[in-house]
Design a protein around this motif. Structure first.
Motif, mmCIF file in Angstrom:
data_model
loop_
_atom_site.group_PDB
_atom_site.id
_atom_site.type_symbol
_atom_site.label_atom_id
_atom_site.label_comp_id
_atom_site.label_asym_id
_atom_site.label_seq_id
_atom_site.Cartn_x
_atom_site.Cartn_y
_atom_site.Cartn_z
ATOM 1 N N GLY A 4 4.746 -4.870 -1.728
ATOM 2 C CA GLY A 4 5.064 -4.697 -3.157
ATOM 3 C C GLY A 4 3.934 -4.158 -4.011
ATOM 4 O O GLY A 4 4.094 -4.061 -5.233
ATOM 5 N N GLY A 9 6.410 0.406 -3.321
ATOM 6 C CA GLY A 9 6.609 -1.031 -3.506
ATOM 7 C C GLY A 9 6.390 -1.488 -4.942
ATOM 8 O O GLY A 9 7.137 -2.316 -5.470
ATOM 9 N N ALA A 27 1.763 -9.080 0.380
ATOM 10 C CA ALA A 27 0.803 -8.040 0.762
ATOM 11 C C ALA A 27 -0.533 -8.741 0.981
ATOM 12 O O ALA A 27 -0.724 -9.861 0.485
ATOM 13 C CB ALA A 27 0.684 -6.985 -0.337
ATOM 14 N N ARG A 28 -1.428 -8.084 1.709
ATOM 15 C CA ARG A 28 -2.727 -8.744 1.955
ATOM 16 C C ARG A 28 -3.425 -9.016 0.629
ATOM 17 O O ARG A 28 -4.032 -10.080 0.447
ATOM 18 C CB ARG A 28 -3.598 -7.860 2.842
ATOM 19 N N VAL A 51 8.705 -2.621 2.471
ATOM 20 C CA VAL A 51 8.130 -1.277 2.279
ATOM 21 C C VAL A 51 6.633 -1.324 2.605
ATOM 22 O O VAL A 51 5.820 -0.691 1.943
ATOM 23 C CB VAL A 51 8.374 -0.718 0.849
ATOM 24 N N SER A 89 13.071 3.567 5.450
ATOM 25 C CA SER A 89 12.614 4.373 6.586
ATOM 26 C C SER A 89 12.533 5.846 6.159
ATOM 27 O O SER A 89 12.538 6.136 4.963
ATOM 28 C CB SER A 89 13.552 4.146 7.773
ATOM 29 N N ILE A 90 12.429 6.722 7.108
ATOM 30 C CA ILE A 90 12.123 8.127 6.795
ATOM 31 C C ILE A 90 13.133 9.059 7.456
ATOM 32 O O ILE A 90 13.460 8.891 8.645
ATOM 33 C CB ILE A 90 10.698 8.484 7.281
ATOM 34 N N LYS A 104 8.224 3.749 13.146
ATOM 35 C CA LYS A 104 9.380 3.542 12.263
ATOM 36 C C LYS A 104 10.671 3.392 13.084
ATOM 37 O O LYS A 104 11.551 2.604 12.727
ATOM 38 C CB LYS A 104 9.516 4.717 11.289
ATOM 39 N N GLN A 125 9.883 12.465 1.953
ATOM 40 C CA GLN A 125 8.540 12.184 1.441
ATOM 41 C C GLN A 125 8.574 12.069 -0.094
ATOM 42 O O GLN A 125 9.398 12.694 -0.750
ATOM 43 C CB GLN A 125 7.565 13.308 1.833
HETATM 44 N N1 LIG Z 1 5.051 7.716 1.442
HETATM 45 C C1 LIG Z 1 6.156 8.430 1.677
HETATM 46 O O1 LIG Z 1 6.235 9.638 1.355
HETATM 47 C C2 LIG Z 1 7.355 7.745 2.327
HETATM 48 C C3 LIG Z 1 8.594 8.427 2.398
HETATM 49 C C4 LIG Z 1 9.698 7.775 2.977
HETATM 50 C C5 LIG Z 1 9.571 6.486 3.483
HETATM 51 N N2 LIG Z 1 8.348 5.870 3.422
HETATM 52 C C6 LIG Z 1 8.237 4.502 3.954
HETATM 53 O O2 LIG Z 1 8.093 3.659 2.839
HETATM 54 C C7 LIG Z 1 7.251 2.559 3.160
HETATM 55 C C8 LIG Z 1 6.174 2.433 2.089
HETATM 56 O O3 LIG Z 1 5.359 3.574 2.067
HETATM 57 P P1 LIG Z 1 4.214 3.737 0.964
HETATM 58 O O4 LIG Z 1 3.729 5.137 1.053
HETATM 59 O O5 LIG Z 1 4.699 3.160 -0.321
HETATM 60 O O6 LIG Z 1 3.103 2.758 1.577
HETATM 61 P P2 LIG Z 1 1.663 2.400 0.954
HETATM 62 O O7 LIG Z 1 1.482 2.978 -0.394
HETATM 63 O O8 LIG Z 1 0.665 2.701 2.019
HETATM 64 O O9 LIG Z 1 1.758 0.798 0.772
HETATM 65 C C9 LIG Z 1 1.746 -0.039 1.892
HETATM 66 C C10 LIG Z 1 1.995 -1.472 1.456
HETATM 67 O O10 LIG Z 1 1.946 -2.300 2.624
HETATM 68 C C11 LIG Z 1 1.071 -3.408 2.379
HETATM 69 N N3 LIG Z 1 0.482 -3.830 3.644
HETATM 70 C C12 LIG Z 1 -0.267 -3.087 4.506
HETATM 71 N N4 LIG Z 1 -0.685 -3.857 5.541
HETATM 72 C C13 LIG Z 1 -0.175 -5.099 5.320
HETATM 73 C C14 LIG Z 1 -0.260 -6.334 6.029
HETATM 74 N N5 LIG Z 1 -0.970 -6.455 7.167
HETATM 75 N N6 LIG Z 1 0.359 -7.423 5.510
HETATM 76 C C15 LIG Z 1 1.050 -7.330 4.336
HETATM 77 N N7 LIG Z 1 1.180 -6.193 3.633
HETATM 78 C C16 LIG Z 1 0.564 -5.089 4.116
HETATM 79 C C17 LIG Z 1 0.036 -2.830 1.401
HETATM 80 O O11 LIG Z 1 -0.607 -3.842 0.654
HETATM 81 P P3 LIG Z 1 -2.068 -4.435 1.084
HETATM 82 O O12 LIG Z 1 -2.926 -3.258 1.433
HETATM 83 O O13 LIG Z 1 -2.501 -5.220 -0.090
HETATM 84 O O14 LIG Z 1 -1.802 -5.307 2.276
HETATM 85 C C18 LIG Z 1 0.953 -2.016 0.487
HETATM 86 O O15 LIG Z 1 1.573 -2.872 -0.451
HETATM 87 C C19 LIG Z 1 6.714 2.811 4.577
HETATM 88 O O16 LIG Z 1 7.407 2.032 5.502
HETATM 89 C C20 LIG Z 1 6.992 4.284 4.811
HETATM 90 O O17 LIG Z 1 7.248 4.557 6.157
HETATM 91 C C21 LIG Z 1 7.258 6.465 2.845
#
Ligand SMILES: NC(=O)c1ccc[n+]([C@@H]2O[C@H](COP(=O)([O-])OP(=O)(O)OC[C@H]3O[C@@H](n4cnc5c(N)ncnc54)[C@H](OP(=O)(O)O)[C@@H]3O)[C@@H](O)[C@H]2O)c1
Length: 242
Positions: A4, A9, A27-28, A51, A89-90, A104, A125
């Motif tokens: 989140g 998130g 989240a961590r 997410v 997911s993607i 994924k 994306q």
């Molecule tokens: N980015 C894109 O373009 C895109 C497109 C389609 C789908 N998605 C999917 O959407 C999801 C979110 O993507 P995003 O880009 O929003 O990710 P992001 O910005 O990298 O955020 C990742 C989140 O996961 C948490 N996290 C990471 N390691 C963790 C752990 N060990 N325990 C608990 N929480 C943890 C992080 O918080 P902390 O670091 O504080 O732990 C953060 O809140 C992913 O599954 C991705 O595959 C992404």
């Protein structure tokens, strides 16, 4: 809200709270590590939205992360009677063989077989993607970016769709969500550099291998039956700080 604090998130948390739901961030940085699953308690939770993400292109790391996080959320969900597990997911992951996408695919399979009623939404994306790629790689004045067809969507709109899904209840695999139009990655990167007043040259590079081919051939854009966001990349960019 697992993840989140992330790019999508934080919007999901905002949207859920604006609609009157209580959203608890896992989240961590909020004190919960979902890879270890230590002290995870989902008592009183109606729905889990996952997410989370890991920054890697290595299959073993991606599978280890998504396997552990998904396993712990499903285990705790079953123990507490959680009625709905929602995952983002993607689009195109089955046909784009990169390490991250393998993770994924594993995540989706675990959710489908995990024993908690589920919804999987695949999105393209986010608009942030070009900036993330620019930040990741620079060689002097050159910014190599992959030759890629993509269909970027606003993270806020993805969050709204996820919140809709939470409210509608378990639905299985739902129609893919894409952006309003296709964009070329190089054009997005050049526009981002211009908007933020940064110098440099964008160099489109065809990524070798099957993963690169999937980037170029349209595997990662939506097909028939998809739903589409409204905000274009240009509109999103205009709203970003200079
Ligand atoms: N980015 C894109 O373009 C895109 C497109 C389609 C789908 N998605 C999917 O959407 C999801 C979110 O993507 P995003 O880009 O929003 O990710 P992001 O910005 O990298 O955020 C990742 C989140 O996961 C948490 N996290 C990471 N390691 C963790 C752990 N060990 N325990 C608990 N929480 C943890 C992080 O918080 P902390 O670091 O504080 O732990 C953060 O809140 C992913 O599954 C991705 O595959 C992404």
């Amino acid at each position: 809200m697992a993840g989140g604090t992330g790019a999508v998130g934080r919007h999901v948390v905002d949207v859920l709270r604006e609609r009157g739901h209580e959203a608890v961030v896992l989240a961590r940085s909020a004190g919960v590590d979902l890879v270890t699953g230590r002290d995870l308690d989902l008592g009183g939770v109606d729905a889990v939205v996952d997410v989370t993400s890991v920054s890697t292109q290595k299959q073993a790391e991606a599978e280890s992360f998504f396997g552990a996080v998904t396993g712990h959320l499903l285990e705790a969900g079953k123990a507490s009677g959680v009625g709905h597990h929602v995952v983002l997911s993607i689009v195109g992951i089955d046909d784009a063989p990169t390490g991250y996408y393998r993770g994924k695919v594993l995540q989706e399979r675990l959710v489908e077989e995990g024993g908690v009623p589920w919804t999987i939404l695949r999105a393209t994306q986010f608009h942030e993607f070009a900036a993330q790629i620019l930040a990741a790689l620079r060689v002097g004045p050159l910014h190599p970016v992959p030759v890629m067809r993509n269909e970027p969507v606003a993270a806020r709109e993805v969050a709204e769709h996820l919140a809709d899904r939470v409210e509608k209840g378990p639905a299985g695999r739902v129609p893919d969500l894409g952006g309003p139009r296709e964009e070329r990655m190089a054009d997005m990167a050049r526009a981002y550099l211009r908007h933020t007043g940064r110098r440099g040259f964008v160099l489109p590079v065809p990524v070798p291998g099957a993963g690169g081919r999937a980037m170029r051939d349209g595997t990662l854009v939506t097909g028939a039956g998809a739903v589409h966001g409204r905000q274009t990349y240009a509109e999103w960019l205009a709203a970003q700080p200079r």
